[in-house]
Write an enzyme that holds these catalytic residues in place. Structure first.
Site, PDB file in Angstrom:
ATOM      1  N   CYS A   1     -51.261  39.207  58.134  1.00 60.24           N
ATOM      2  CA  CYS A   1     -50.636  38.840  56.865  1.00 60.24           C
ATOM      3  C   CYS A   1     -49.164  39.216  56.799  1.00 60.24           C
ATOM      4  O   CYS A   1     -48.469  38.817  55.852  1.00 60.24           O
ATOM      5  CB  CYS A   1     -51.378  39.512  55.713  1.00 60.24           C
TER       6      CYS A   1
ATOM      7  N   HIS B   1     -44.847  49.831  62.606  1.00 63.90           N
ATOM      8  CA  HIS B   1     -46.033  49.469  63.385  1.00 63.90           C
ATOM      9  C   HIS B   1     -46.773  50.742  63.788  1.00 63.90           C
ATOM     10  O   HIS B   1     -46.237  51.589  64.487  1.00 63.90           O
ATOM     11  CB  HIS B   1     -45.607  48.683  64.636  1.00 63.90           C
TER      12      HIS B   1
ATOM     13  N   HIS C   1     -37.228  42.920  41.060  1.00 64.38           N
ATOM     14  CA  HIS C   1     -38.470  42.149  41.180  1.00 64.38           C
ATOM     15  C   HIS C   1     -39.217  42.586  42.437  1.00 64.38           C
ATOM     16  O   HIS C   1     -38.605  42.906  43.463  1.00 64.38           O
ATOM     17  CB  HIS C   1     -38.174  40.650  41.248  1.00 64.38           C
TER      18      HIS C   1
ATOM     19  N   HIS D   1     -47.807  41.794  48.487  1.00 67.08           N
ATOM     20  CA  HIS D   1     -48.826  41.074  49.248  1.00 67.08           C
ATOM     21  C   HIS D   1     -50.118  40.977  48.441  1.00 67.08           C
ATOM     22  O   HIS D   1     -50.635  41.978  47.943  1.00 67.08           O
ATOM     23  CB  HIS D   1     -49.071  41.802  50.574  1.00 67.08           C
TER      24      HIS D   1
ATOM     25  N   HIS E   1     -54.961  34.935  41.624  1.00 68.83           N
ATOM     26  CA  HIS E   1     -55.909  34.195  40.789  1.00 68.83           C
ATOM     27  C   HIS E   1     -55.886  32.695  41.105  1.00 68.83           C
ATOM     28  O   HIS E   1     -56.937  32.054  41.185  1.00 68.83           O
ATOM     29  CB  HIS E   1     -55.568  34.422  39.313  1.00 68.83           C
TER      30      HIS E   1
ATOM     31  N   ASN F   1     -55.862  34.893  48.618  1.00 68.09           N
ATOM     32  CA  ASN F   1     -55.049  35.511  49.669  1.00 68.09           C
ATOM     33  C   ASN F   1     -54.780  34.468  50.751  1.00 68.09           C
ATOM     34  O   ASN F   1     -55.653  34.150  51.548  1.00 68.09           O
ATOM     35  CB  ASN F   1     -55.789  36.715  50.250  1.00 68.09           C
TER      36      ASN F   1
END
Length: 984
Positions: free
Chosen positions: A679, A758, A846, A850, A879, A883
């Protein structure tokens, strides 16, 4: 009479080409008006009559001028391409081809129509030439002129001579195109031939010999007609035959047969008999082709030797193939009936002749269709023996025969086979269904006493209940994935089973439940009476609910709506796994309008193909990339760098090459194809472009981010893998980046910094998100219990590096001093009090978070001290779209843009997580006010945020969130009705 001759000679001599500038080969009508030409023709006619009169008088003498020679043939009066002035031989458009219409009316010089006027002139010319002794020359000129016109007309319509060597080299696509072109032109060609015949008969009607007219027409049209009618025969003879090509041959046969009578009428004379023979020969070759292909189809069905068993007793592929084939054949039933008139049903089949007894179908096509279906039913009968269970065999036969009957009733096959055939085979479906019920549920029904008026002992009652429980559970587990695809048949079969099983069981339950309740020890009744009548009815209602597959392939992406109602429950899932899925669904924060690939919605997730994934990706690429380039007014050839990331699907050639090929990008475009990045792949792609931009100036970069779910939907029972099905949905985005200095003010956002962290060196972090196979070999995406800890640890390390780069110095100093004060002045209890926290809102307006799930959004909001206003874009994205993996950040950004939150100078923080384990973040600066331009939120932004984000299933199943796990028994047989009691 001598005065008449003198007057006629004066008119004729005025047309002498030797004393004028008119060429002898020029048409009379090119340099003179119609009235002048008519005057000339009348003079010739009068002169000819006078000569005939005086030739009978012996003392008549008349001297012509010595230097003149009268010649009617001096002018080419028939050098016309067509008698219609509207004819245009240079026009290549078939529809514009002028065909002169000739009727049987008598034409007069005073006719007001151009057609009648022209025909009268031509008739006058022909009569004059015939009477003046120039008949042969008249016919010769006419034949040459009209033959040329007919040949040119047919050439424009595509009627060209085909050599055998040429046809043999043609592939089917070319032959098919030529057949279509021939069919489109045949009616026009026939009309041309008809008009030519009428024209010929009209002009030369004065001839005393009828053969002159027929011979003339034959000379004009024979060669062209032979070329035209040879074409379908040659194409049919040399085309490679296969059953799927029969429909084109039938269409060709229909086109030829439709005009046969008119063609034979036109070419009815002895001179044109060869044309009729050629037409019949071509029709014969097409007919033989149809017969050959129909025989091949019959042999294909008869010789089918597939041994595969259809899952759940569903429709066999052979049944679908043959019935769809026959439905298409039924549209050509009339033509096929004529072709099969001398083509009797094969006597080589082992099927008995009794199959045909009682049938009242006498037409060849009806008999042939019935024979093909009987062959199919015989093959299905042999295939039913492959089923290990007798009841499944009957269910298989009922399903397939019902499919056959339904196809016949709903198509033109019904007009061929008739009502009697349908009724006969519908009764067989009922017989198969009854046999299925008897073989499958007979034992369950027989375990209950027939006569409940007879008193039996309590031990006997308990034994009946126990035996029923065992038999019912065994039969239910066996049939849980069986299907009946026809809804009407399914309802009839289920109602019949429910009526018979429920009736006996309900009577026995009502009679003995009180007695058993009084004598039982606490809890022991569950092992005697496991089902209430309502439970039993609910279980039986779930039987045979197969998922019908459409015959037509549709686009790969569809909206996921009412999926829980439409899709059958996965029989592989155990009760505790279902409970986990239910818990995830009602608390995920995902709405009812997300998107998923077509193969999943159709129930094909257990057998995905590479084609499914490619179609899913192609649809997304074409939609998102084309919209982006169109909006930016940039052509694909201007792209210098292309980065595509799709984590769980890697093809060969890669997806990036697929995009380059589709849009024909430049040869020197730099291409990067990322997979397995999870992702967080979007920000990794941005990082790659950032690195390239440091060394190359004035460039465009296209970043495309998505995820493929078609081949990655988990179909097993591992609880660590099934959660991904609840969270991930189809979607993605395309982003255009540039470092062109001249576009700095037109850009939307400017990248300020990017940080990548990482933790793949840690074993627990590396294994917390991983694609792997479960214990039975089903591929899925494993989410371990260490995921929250690994994510939090990676986020902290990422923010440690990011914070000094994006926050004001004042905030950083404040945080450092707070940490030091807590460390040195808190006394021995160093952990007491609240931990110091850094305020990211001092440097960020803002937050693009994720959308990994409701828990991820809540956790980040809590750790970053964000308000509901800050979290609203992420919640709304989850909503509406779910995802969407690496693409979810851009949906969140799009929501902010559509809500007009982004103003010039604002800073936007993006944070994403990915397998491996990775946490990536970046900060963007808004270059100009963004006033909600066109993006994915445009059509429904006004509906967000909704008044209630609760899942509609929360009202029904929300109790599950408050249940203790211990209340869900591990034993499948302990409390099968637990869910039903809770729902009630």
């Amino acid at each position: 009479m001598e005065d008449t001759m003198e007057a006629s000679m004066r008119v004729i001599m005025s047309w002498d080409y030797e004393t004028s500038d008119i060429s002898p080969n020029t048409s009379l009508f090119n340099h003179h008006s119609r009235e002048e030409v008519l005057e000339f023709m009348r003079a010739v006619k009068d002169l000819h009559a006078a000569l005939q009169y005086f030739s009978s008088t012996s003392n008549f003498s008349y001297h012509y001028p010595s230097h003149k020679k009268i010649s009617l043939g001096g002018h080419s009066i028939f050098s016309l391409s067509d008698p219609s002035s509207g004819c245009n031989n240079n026009n290549n458009n078939n529809n514009d081809l002028a065909v002169f219409t000739v009727s049987n009316n008598n034409y007069h010089e005073d006719s007001t129509t151009e057609e009648a006027s022209t025909m009268a002139d031509l008739k006058l010319i022909a009569d004059c030439m015939m009477s003046a002794g120039f008949g042969k020359k008249c016919l010769k000129i006419y034949k040459l002129t009209r033959r040329s016109f007919v040949e040119d007309a047919l050439l424009k319509l595509g009627a060209r001579k085909l050599k055998k060597s040429q046809v043999q080299k043609l592939d089917w696509e070319t032959i098919d195109a030529k057949m279509t072109k021939w069919l489109n032109s045949i009616k026009i060609c026939v009309k041309i031939f008809s008009h030519e015949k009428n024209l010929c008969e009209h002009l030369f009607s004065a001839c005393t010999l009828p053969s002159v007219t027929e011979s003339c027409f034959s000379d004009v049209c024979k060669e062209s007609a032979l070329i035209l009618f040879r074409i379908p025969g040659k194409l049919a003879k040399h085309a490679k035959k296969s059953p799927d090509k029969i429909f084109k041959f039938l269409t060709l046969y229909e086109g030829m047969s439709q005009d046969t009578s008119e063609i034979e009428k036109i070419f009815s004379s002895e001179f044109t008999s060869v044309i009729r023979s050629q037409l019949r020969s071509s029709i014969g070759r097409v007919t033989e082709g149809v017969k050959t292909m129909e025989a091949d189809f019959e042999a294909h069905v008869y010789k089918d030797s597939s041994k595969g068993v259809v899952s759940g007793g569903g429709i066999h592929p052979l049944t679908k193939y043959e019935m769809n084939y026959m439905v298409n054949l039924s549209y050509h039933a009339s033509a096929l009936d004529k072709i099969l008139a001398d083509y009797p049903v094969s006597l080589q089949s082992p099927l008995p002749e009794s199959y045909f007894e009682g049938e009242t179908m006498w037409s060849p096509v009806a008999l042939h269709f019935a024979w093909l279906i009987l062959i199919l039913l015989g093959k299905l009968d042999s295939k039913s023996e492959l089923c290990k269970d007798a009841s499944l065999s009957y269910l298989f036969l009922a399903n397939n025969l019902q499919y056959v009957v339904t196809k016949v009733k709903s198509t033109k096959l019904y007009n061929v086979l008739g009502e009697k055939w349908v009724n006969k085979h519908s009764s067989k479906v009922v017989q198969y269904a009854a046999n299925y019920e008897r073989m499958g549920w007979g034992r369950v029904i027989s375990s209950l006493p027939k006569d409940l008026t007879v008193e039996i002992s309590l031990d006997k009652v308990k034994e009946c209940f126990k035996r029923f429980n065992v038999d019912f559970e065994e039969e239910y587990r066996k049939e849980v994935d069986w299907v009946v695809q026809d809804s009407k048949l399914r309802d009839k079969m289920k109602n019949s089973i429910i009526r018979k099983v429920d009736a006996r069981y309900r009577k026995m339950y009502d009679k003995y439940k009180v007695v058993l309740a009084k004598t039982r020890e606490k809890g022991k009744i569950d092992y005697v009476v496991k089902f209430t009548p309502e439970d039993l009815k609910n279980y039986l209602s779930d039987l045979l609910d197969g998922h019908e597959e459409d015959d037509v392939v549709s686009p790969s992406i569809e909206k996921v709506e009412t999926t829980l109602h439409d899709r059958k429950e996965n029989p592989v899932l155990q009760r505790r796994s279902r409970r986990l899925l239910l818990l995830a669904v009602v608390s995920s924060g995902i709405g009812e309008e997300t998107y998923a690939p077509r193969n999943i919605l159709k129930g094909k997730e257990e057998s995905p193909s590479s084609k499914d994934s490619l179609e899913e990706m192609d649809e997304f690429f074409k939609d998102s990339i084309e919209k982006l380039l169109s909006k930016s007014k940039i052509s694909p050839q201007e792209i210098d760098i292309l980065v595509i990331n799709v984590s769980m699907f890697a093809s060969e050639p890669c997806l990036a090459s697929r995009v380059v090929n589709h849009y024909k990008m430049r040869d020197d475009v730099k291409v990067y194809n990322l997979s397995g990045m999870g992702c967080s792949a979007s920000l990794i792609s941005i990082s790659i472009v950032q690195s390239v931009f440091k060394h190359e100036k004035e460039r465009y970069a296209l970043v495309v981010t998505s995820e493929s779910l078609s081949s990655n939907w988990y179909t097993g029972n591992d609880r660590s893998m099934i959660l991904s099905n609840c969270l991930f949905r189809s979607g993605g985005s395309a982003i255009l980046l540039t470092n062109k200095w001249g576009l700095r003010k037109k850009a939307m956002l400017k990248l300020k910094c990017l940080v990548r962290t990482h933790h793949g060196g840690r074993d627990d972090s590396y294994g917390c998100c991983m694609q792997m196979e479960d214990s039975v070999g089903r591929l899925g995406f494993h989410l371990s219990k260490n995921l929250p800890i690994s994510a939090a640890r990676c986020l902290v390390d990422n923010l440690k590096e990011l914070a000094p780069k994006i926050l004001p110095t004042k905030e950083v100093v404040r945080f450092v001093l707070a940490v030091m004060a807590r460390r040195f002045f808190s006394g021995p209890n160093k952990q007491a009090g609240n931990k110091p926290s850094i305020n990211f809102k001092t440097g960020v307006e803002h937050f693009c978070i994720h959308t990994g799930g409701k828990a991820v959004i809540d956790g980040l909001g809590e750790n970053l001290k964000l308000s509901e206003y800050d979290l609203e874009p992420a919640r709304m994205t989850l909503h509406r779209f779910g995802n969407t993996s690496a693409g979810s950040l851009w949906y969140v950004l799009g929501y902010m843009e559509s809500k007009k939150r982004l103003k010039k100078g604002d800073r936007v923080l993006m944070v994403s997580f990915g397998a491996g384990f990775k946490c990536n973040s970046c900060l963007w600066e808004v270059v100009r006010d963004l006033d909600g331009c066109d993006n994915v939120w445009k059509e429904f932004i006004e509906d967000y945020p909704p008044k209630n984000l609760a899942n509609p299933y929360l009202e029904m199943f929300g109790w599950i969130q408050n249940e203790d796990a211990s209340t869900f028994p591990e034993d499948h047989e302990a409390k099968m009705n637990y869910y039903q009691e809770k729902m009630n």
